[in-house]
Design a protein around this motif. Structure first.
Motif, PDB file in Angstrom:
ATOM      1  N   UNK A 319       0.836  -1.199   0.000  1.00 41.76           N
ATOM      2  CA  UNK A 319       0.000   0.000   0.000  1.00 41.76           C
ATOM      3  C   UNK A 319       0.866   1.243   0.000  1.00 41.76           C
ATOM      4  N   UNK A 320       0.239   2.409  -0.015  1.00 44.18           N
ATOM      5  CA  UNK A 320       0.996   3.670  -0.096  1.00 44.18           C
ATOM      6  C   UNK A 320       1.900   3.864   1.118  1.00 44.18           C
ATOM      7  N   UNK A 321       1.356   3.613   2.324  1.00 42.66           N
ATOM      8  CA  UNK A 321       2.148   3.754   3.547  1.00 42.66           C
ATOM      9  C   UNK A 321       2.757   2.396   3.904  1.00 42.66           C
ATOM     10  N   UNK A 322       4.078   2.326   3.832  1.00 49.36           N
ATOM     11  CA  UNK A 322       4.773   1.059   4.121  1.00 49.36           C
ATOM     12  C   UNK A 322       4.969   0.898   5.630  1.00 49.36           C
ATOM     13  N   UNK A 323       5.505   1.936   6.278  1.00 47.47           N
ATOM     14  CA  UNK A 323       5.736   1.927   7.730  1.00 47.47           C
ATOM     15  C   UNK A 323       5.314   3.282   8.295  1.00 47.47           C
ATOM     16  N   UNK A 324       4.569   3.256   9.417  1.00 48.04           N
ATOM     17  CA  UNK A 324       4.272   4.490  10.145  1.00 48.04           C
ATOM     18  C   UNK A 324       4.808   4.362  11.561  1.00 48.04           C
ATOM     19  N   UNK A 325       5.739   5.241  11.907  1.00 47.83           N
ATOM     20  CA  UNK A 325       6.265   5.294  13.275  1.00 47.83           C
ATOM     21  C   UNK A 325       5.555   6.428  14.001  1.00 47.83           C
ATOM     22  N   UNK A 326       4.913   6.095  15.127  1.00 45.39           N
ATOM     23  CA  UNK A 326       4.144   7.107  15.848  1.00 45.39           C
ATOM     24  C   UNK A 326       4.531   7.125  17.326  1.00 45.39           C
ATOM     25  N   UNK A 344       7.241   8.545   8.502  1.00 45.55           N
ATOM     26  CA  UNK A 344       6.492   7.683   7.567  1.00 45.55           C
ATOM     27  C   UNK A 344       7.416   7.235   6.443  1.00 45.55           C
ATOM     28  N   UNK A 345       7.370   5.934   6.127  1.00 47.68           N
ATOM     29  CA  UNK A 345       8.027   5.409   4.923  1.00 47.68           C
ATOM     30  C   UNK A 345       6.920   5.097   3.929  1.00 47.68           C
ATOM     31  N   UNK A 346       6.993   5.743   2.763  1.00 44.08           N
ATOM     32  CA  UNK A 346       5.963   5.560   1.747  1.00 44.08           C
ATOM     33  C   UNK A 346       6.461   4.662   0.628  1.00 44.08           C
ATOM     34  N   UNK A 347       5.531   4.069  -0.095  1.00 45.39           N
ATOM     35  CA  UNK A 347       5.859   3.184  -1.216  1.00 45.39           C
ATOM     36  C   UNK A 347       6.787   3.907  -2.201  1.00 45.39           C
ATOM     37  N   UNK A 348       7.881   3.230  -2.575  1.00 46.99           N
ATOM     38  CA  UNK A 348       8.834   3.813  -3.527  1.00 46.99           C
ATOM     39  C   UNK A 348       9.942   4.611  -2.883  1.00 46.99           C
TER      40      UNK A 348
END
Length: 638
Positions: A319-326, A344-348
């Motif tokens: 998906x668009x959001x690969x990893x979300x650190x919160x 946030x790590x996003x796709x690509x």
């Protein structure tokens, strides 16, 4: 300074060097390069006398002082402080200091002229050898290599192998040798320490020979490259970038000479074949045969830069959001790594995570990989499949497996042909694929582990120091592989050439937060340099006072958030436009390569106009993106 003449060195039936020649002159700063197994480390051991040549000579002045950093020094152990170990470099000064202390003790009861004269002589020699400044020099070099004041008081035995190697490097630098022989000096250094070492070696008065796979390091330090290849030592007058260009030119000349000679040989062979059967021309044919036999044959150019000829496939897109650190927090008893950090790590995304050792880079990777305890949340996105490469995973290779077996057991969906192709890209060719893992070198094991990581059915790669133990050729292969990878990755590496060629975002940890620079590593370095120059130089007390700025009014904070949101939206739109333009350029290049296009003048003109228009738009959009990115960074930092 050092003259290597007709050097031959054999290991069993194999000649590692065959009548090789090299003269090292005072002031030469040389990068000794070559593929793994071509004898670079062996040559350094031959120079210092650890090995004896099979033939030829290595001559040097008897009083030549050599400083030699090698990986064997990792095994050195001591319970003394690292400051004390580093100061062992000053053997004569330490001896004089001990003798002076003893004479001062004697002087308490013996006031004879003999004791006074001895003390005066020793103190004079100690002063001439700058003995009163040796502790300051040791402190200075250890600090440059990343050791704090408290660290310098700790015993060497408390430090890991990489940090012990730094102490050994400090000790060698303090000896002020006439020539430094450094075998992979950057292997155990972080980026700030590498930069410090670059500056130190640039100012070093003596000669230097460096074995290194770090292209940026070589470019900044050396003025000569010597390549170990096919048993010979081939010299190039310039840094690594010059070597690449010069070697390309030499190979082009050689390639043309080879083609011309092959053409001439074929012509001669046709003539010989034509006249061989005729009695009247037999003598002529024989003379042509002898001429061919005497001909000094030109070799074809070997391809030293194999390309990655396979594509990485994964069964599902993330998906668009690969990893979300919160709200992530992580600390150890002695150090706080992260505090309420988010990212946030996003796709690509192709992210390079950089910074000094001890700042928490590997810890952050383990948090992302789910192998580290922490506070807060790390949310993995939809359809994300990850693989994690770290140096300790070399230990998980099955030692009794053959190289091909190791990949087959890990990636059973791949055919043997596909796996052989992958291994070929990582320099395992022919019967190499049947070697047992246990007989491989550290670099070869790294390449196997990397091949495994890249054949995993993963759309997200987490790579911790993947270039350790790799030569320049293998680093180039990894760069090609990562550039072909269509998924997402985050990489920690001290190899700046790799980072600059694969990353489109830079992450760094500052004030226990994860900060992001949206650009390449070279652009980040330039931005950091400007940032350092423009930073206000406050007094320490003032800095301390302003460490916690007063909170901004809520209205001002809301305006800033809205502005940032708007700018980030525009930035995203620009990124989409740039991606579309890059696709248009690729399509236009493909069209221009078609025969029916370049044979039709009107079609060629139209296609070329389309290509030039997209290229101009791309340049404009990229310039707009850079300006917008700078604006966002300034606003975030305000």
């Amino acid at each position: 300074m050092i003259a290597i003449n007709n050097l031959t060195f054999e290991i069993g039936a194999r000649a590692l060097y065959d009548e090789a020649n090299w003269h090292i002159k005072p002031g030469d700063k040389t990068g000794l390069i070559g593929a793994n197994g071509t004898g670079k480390t062996t040559l350094l051991k031959l120079i210092v006398g650890d090995y004896a040549p099979t033939g030829g000579t290595i001559s040097m002045a008897k009083d030549l002082k050599i400083g030699y950093l090698n990986q064997d020094l990792l095994s050195y152990q001591s319970e003394k402080s690292i400051l004390h170990v580093a100061m062992e470099a000053f053997a004569r000064q330490n001896q004089l200091h001990t003798e002076i202390e003893k004479l001062l003790k004697k002087l308490e009861t013996d006031y004879s002229d003999e004791i006074l004269h001895k003390l005066s002589d020793k103190q004079h020699e100690f002063d001439a050898l700058d003995g009163y400044n040796i502790e300051f020099k040791a402190h200075e070099i250890l600090a440059g290599l990343g050791f704090s004041e408290d660290d310098q008081k700790r015993p060497l035995s408390e430090f890991s192998g990489g940090w012990r190697m730094r102490v050994m490097l400090a000790k060698i630098l303090l000896q002020a040798p006439d020539i430094l022989l450094l075998d992979e000096p950057t292997n155990h250094l972080d980026l700030p320490s590498i930069k410090w070492l670059e500056t130190y070696l640039q100012a070093f008065d003596g000669a230097i020979v460096i074995v290194s796979h770090d292209r940026w390091f070589l470019d900044r330090v050396v003025n000569r490259i010597v390549e170990s290849r096919k048993g010979k030592l081939i010299s190039y007058a310039g840094n690594y970038s010059f070597y690449v260009e010069e070697k390309g030119m030499r190979e082009e000349i050689q390639r043309n000479e080879y083609k011309n000679q092959q053409q001439k040989i074929k012509q001669e062979e046709r003539l010989i074949e034509r006249f061989r059967a005729k009695a009247s021309k037999a003598k002529f044919a024989q003379s042509r045969i002898k001429m061919l036999e005497r001909m000094d044959r030109v070799d074809d150019v070997d391809d030293d830069n194999p390309s990655v000829n396979f594509s990485f496939k994964f069964s599902k897109q993330s998906g668009r959001h690969v990893i979300r650190l919160e709200d992530v927090s992580k600390s150890y008893p002695a150090i706080k790594i992260l505090e309420h950090a988010s990212a946030i790590i996003e796709k690509g995304d192709k992210i390079a995570l950089i910074g000094a050792n001890g700042r928490g880079k590997s810890t952050l990777l383990r948090i992302i990989a789910g192998t580290e305890q922490f506070g807060g949340e790390c949310i993995t996105g939809h359809n994300v499949t990850e693989t994690f490469f770290a140096q300790h995973q070399l230990e998980s290779l099955h030692l009794d497996n053959e190289v091909l077996q190791e990949l087959q057991s890990f990636a059973p969906k791949h055919t043997e042909t596909e796996l052989r192709s992958i291994l070929g890209s990582f320099l395992f060719t022919g019967d190499d694929v049947f070697k047992k893992i246990r007989v491989l070198s550290g670099g070869e094991k790294s390449r196997v582990a990397l091949a495994k990581a890249l054949t995993a059915d993963a759309n997200f790669l987490i790579l911790d120091e993947p270039t350790n133990h790799l030569d320049i050729q293998s680093v180039n292969i990894l760069i090609q592989a990562l550039n072909q990878f269509e998924g997402t990755f985050i990489v920690v590496s001290h190899d700046r050439y790799l980072l600059d060629n694969v990353a489109n975002k830079i992450w760094f940890i500052e004030d226990q937060k994860i900060k992001e620079y949206p650009g390449t590593y070279a652009e980040y370095e330039e931005w950091q340099a400007k940032r350092a120059v423009s930073a206000p130089k406050e007094a320490p007390a003032q800095q301390k006072k302003e460490e916690k700025p007063a909170p901004k009014p809520q209205a001002q904070h809301d305006d800033k958030s809205k502005q940032l949101k708007k700018l980030n939206l525009t930035l995203q739109q620009l990124e989409d436009k740039i991606s579309q333009l890059e696709k248009e350029i690729k399509d236009a290049e493909l069209e221009l390569s078609k025969e029916e296009i370049y044979q039709d003048q009107a079609k060629l003109k139209t296609a070329n106009e389309r290509y030039q228009k997209a290229k101009t738009e791309l340049q404009t959009s990229q310039a707009d993106w850079e300006g917008l990115a700078e604006q966002i960074m300034e606003l975030e930092g305000s």
